[in-house]
Design an enzyme around this catalytic site. Structure first.
Site, short mmCIF file in Angstrom:
data_model
loop_
_atom_site.label_atom_id
_atom_site.label_comp_id
_atom_site.label_asym_id
_atom_site.label_seq_id
_atom_site.Cartn_x
_atom_site.Cartn_y
_atom_site.Cartn_z
CE1 TYR A 129 -4.12 1.88 0.50
CE2 TYR A 129 -2.57 3.42 1.50
CZ TYR A 129 -3.81 3.16 0.94
OH TYR A 129 -4.75 4.16 0.82
CB SER B 123 8.68 9.39 12.60
OG SER B 123 9.96 9.01 12.22
CD GLN C 107 12.90 10.86 11.93
OE1 GLN C 107 11.94 10.12 11.93
NE2 GLN C 107 13.62 11.10 10.84
CG HIS D 279 8.42 12.24 9.33
ND1 HIS D 279 8.09 11.92 8.05
CD2 HIS D 279 9.71 11.84 9.50
CE1 HIS D 279 9.15 11.36 7.46
NE2 HIS D 279 10.15 11.30 8.31
CD GLU E 261 10.60 5.02 13.03
OE1 GLU E 261 10.30 6.11 13.55
OE2 GLU E 261 10.18 4.65 11.91
CG HIS E 262 14.93 6.61 12.85
ND1 HIS E 262 13.66 7.14 12.88
CD2 HIS E 262 15.05 5.99 11.66
CE1 HIS E 262 13.04 6.86 11.74
NE2 HIS E 262 13.86 6.15 10.98
CG ASP F 24 14.60 8.68 6.80
OD1 ASP F 24 14.41 7.69 7.51
OD2 ASP F 24 14.46 9.86 7.20
CG HIS G 24 -1.39 -38.00 19.39
ND1 HIS G 24 -2.72 -37.69 19.44
CD2 HIS G 24 -0.75 -36.88 18.93
CE1 HIS G 24 -2.88 -36.44 19.03
NE2 HIS G 24 -1.71 -35.92 18.71
#
Lengths: 425, 425
Positions: free
Chosen positions: A126, A233, A255, A258, A323-324, A357, A416
């Site tokens: 997407y 972010s 960041q 964003h 995240e970063h 990025d 079994h």
């Protein structure tokens, strides 16, 4: 912006660990469920109807023609095309190293067992429309799937009155997307999950989107695999006196621009640096085109944390699990072993986060909201699965079947036990 | 049982692809959400209260004492202990081959990039109580986590008036569980997800449970990772005239005895075999202790599908994507490349499926309900994560920063462009 100083590590961790949990409003879930049911029932017709209703676009066809994709190259600047080509090379060479392989072993004569690694058959990517149409995200989603060996990679993106962003089309073509459909929102996710006359059913859906897309991905999860529901972010920076305050301010802002919910955190042992970064932020904000967004993120979601030692800086940052993560300390590579929780790490002054990025090669689809504690960057193995196999011959089972039966009966599962004994009746 | 014959492949696939989607009743979700909130607020006290209320057990302590675990060895038959020890060896040697490693490369001078693979810090394993207390599942959940290098593996299991099943305690000890707590249900999942005074917060929760446990795992997903929400067990068998009808009936029943919703499917090109399997099923069912369950599963959820060719047999079975797949054809290994969708594959007469449940070494925690299309057996990599890293020096960024800025500006993210340019101002 919040400044933390002279506070114990434990209380700091408690203060900064509160994350924004964005739950999806019930009304959106209800409407999305209805869209999914309609797409399942009416197929392509529902997609044409929803494009009219939600995107205000009357479509003739769903698929974007090859000619349109080729024509897009003329609408994108050669500088950008060449930069994207370089990015494709770097992302490919990085991700090729992630490819998993299977194995086979014979632990004793008569036994062959192993794991066969195979790509998913079909994947849907997407790509949001409008200002959030990012060619770089196309590369980051598609290239790992391609390297995994996925045979059919399908991209969906909302129809636009003025046509799909040509840079997105170029990126899709460079990355090797097989088919592109101009359909967006929850209806696109439903089409990928269940298939329509035109759009194939896929095994996994990746890529970010708005609240409707996120809600649809959650609802079709189980019918197909999904990548993750990404949060805002985040950047965490570890820096000492040796770092350049202007560099750090610029990276925090990269960041912050964003999203008003983006999170930017500096952890340092230097009060001087902390003060200089504050000044630099104010200065740099003045001329940013996305000033309003970045200012709000800095005001409400940014923090500078001052602690006495480098060791404490890492303790704090591992609790944040950003995240970063930038490590702006002398000889930064030595600290790689101190990092337990982060999505992607940038070492040293010249590894500015935006480099990752776009161009360095590692993936930019990363765990957010503290989920780096237990999850990882999108990778080739997200598009591979493994199938175990076991072959026994008679002599091998002869040696083992009584052990199988013993455990089976201990668990109360008589059928079994009888299944293995049956071979020797 | 349904018999399908003389039907086109497409219509067969449509008929058999309808899976049981077990959505969780809203009332259970509501009660579970309340339990989670209470555990977050009251910690250990909530756990003691719920054990009283739901399990009718008054606990003194939550943790199971080392002495209790050691004493369990005296309560389990030596045959079972020795079988479990053999299972530990086989499961360990198989899963050691799954361990991922990181990499590092230098695509050009001045650039170091790579991926560091690291275990999750802490993992929680849920083990159901009562008749569903399976020592084999303890091994299958814990050993991969241990091999991944998880430092803290915590097991939770519902308190029992008569004490925890000693075979489960032995299995936990053999597999290397670090701590065992006698707490079950949604309250146990909440404790693992958020931590209490006694129970540590973990990064991932694995293991099966009842509807309350499943609902709780869904609700805490995001706060922690989870393995999967497992559906009813499934077996698919591909067999021709050369197969033994009694073997096949026994293996179908070994799954049918699990659950009235278990699914057993034989796909064959032999009408004779199909008829003989039906007869054998009726005969073998008569003396099964769990006859009531197995009979109901066979009556309502089993099918025999007869198609003309071996190729069609694989087409049908790939559409089913069964959790367990037996290939009872001559020279079965040759068909490994024909299998696209299955959790675990058993090749040949002597690879009876229960062998894989207990002893062969591959994992028995497998994708169900058709999710083998996109997911895999539990493995070591489910307990590992990877952290990317990138280091650039000045000359390397000098060569690349204009490309970064070009893509950033194409995407309308000016602060991204300025962050890299800032290094050369």
């Amino acid at each position: 912006m919040k400044i933390y100083q002279n506070q114990s590590t434990d209380s700091l961790i408690a203060d900064i660990s509160s994350v924004t949990n964005q739950s999806i409003p019930e009304e959106i879930n209800r409407r999305v469920a209805e869209i999914i049911t309609t797409v399942q029932a009416k197929g392509d017709q529902a997609l044409f109807d929803y494009s009219q209703q939600f995107d205000n676009v009357t479509l003739d066809t769903l698929q974007v023609a090859k000619a349109t994709i080729q024509a897009a190259y003329n609408e994108v600047s050669p500088t950008v095309i060449s930069a994207l080509e370089k990015a494709v090379i770097n992302i490919t060479s990085f991700h090729e190293q992630e490819k998993r392989s299977g194995f086979v072993d014979m632990p004793k004569p008569g036994v062959i067992r192993g794991s066969k690694v195979t790509p998913l058959s079909a994947v849907g990517v997407y790509v949001p429309g409008g200002t959030a149409a990012y060619p770089s995200s196309v590369l980051m989603n598609v290239i790992p799937a391609k390297i995994a060996g996925v045979k059919r990679i399908v991209m969906v993106t909302p129809p636009q009155k003025t046509g799909i962003d040509p840079a997105v089309l170029v990126a899709a073509d460079l990355a090797g997307v097989d088919e592109i459909y101009q359909i967006g929102g929850a209806q696109a996710i439903a089409a990928l999950a269940y298939g329509t006359e035109t759009i194939p059913q896929v095994d996994k859906i990746t890529g970010p989107g708005n609240a409707y897309v996120a809600a649809a991905k959650r609802l079709v999860y189980g019918q197909v695999a999904i990548d993750m529901i990404a949060g805002p972010s985040e950047i965490g920076i570890l820096a000492d006196d040796s770092a350049d305050a202007n560099d750090i301010a610029a990276d925090l802002l990269s960041q912050a621009e964003h999203d008003v919910l983006a999170r930017a955190i500096l952890v340092t042992n230097s009060t001087t640096l902390a003060n200089n970064v504050e000044v630099a932020l104010t200065e740099q904000l003045k001329t940013l085109p996305r000033k309003a967004i970045a200012q709000e993120a800095i005001d409400n979601r940014a923090s500078i944390i001052i602690v006495p030692t480098v060791a404490e800086m890492f303790t704090i940052m591992n609790a944040v699990a950003p995240e970063h993560l930038e490590v702006q300390l002398p000889d930064p590579m030595q600290y790689l072993g101190d990092i337990q929780n982060a999505g992607s790490v940038f070492l040293g002054r010249y590894a500015s986060e935006p480099l990752g990025d776009y161009l360095a090669g590692p993936n930019h689809i990363l765990p957010t909201s503290g989920t780096a504690r237990f999850s990882s960057a999108l990778s080739v193995s997200d598009f591979q699965k493994h199938i175990q196999f076991t072959q026994y011959d008679q002599r091998a089972l002869q040696e083992d079947y009584q052990d199988v039966a013993a455990i089976a009966r201990q668990e109360g599962l008589e059928a079994h036990a009888r299944a293995v004994e049956q071979r020797f009746n």
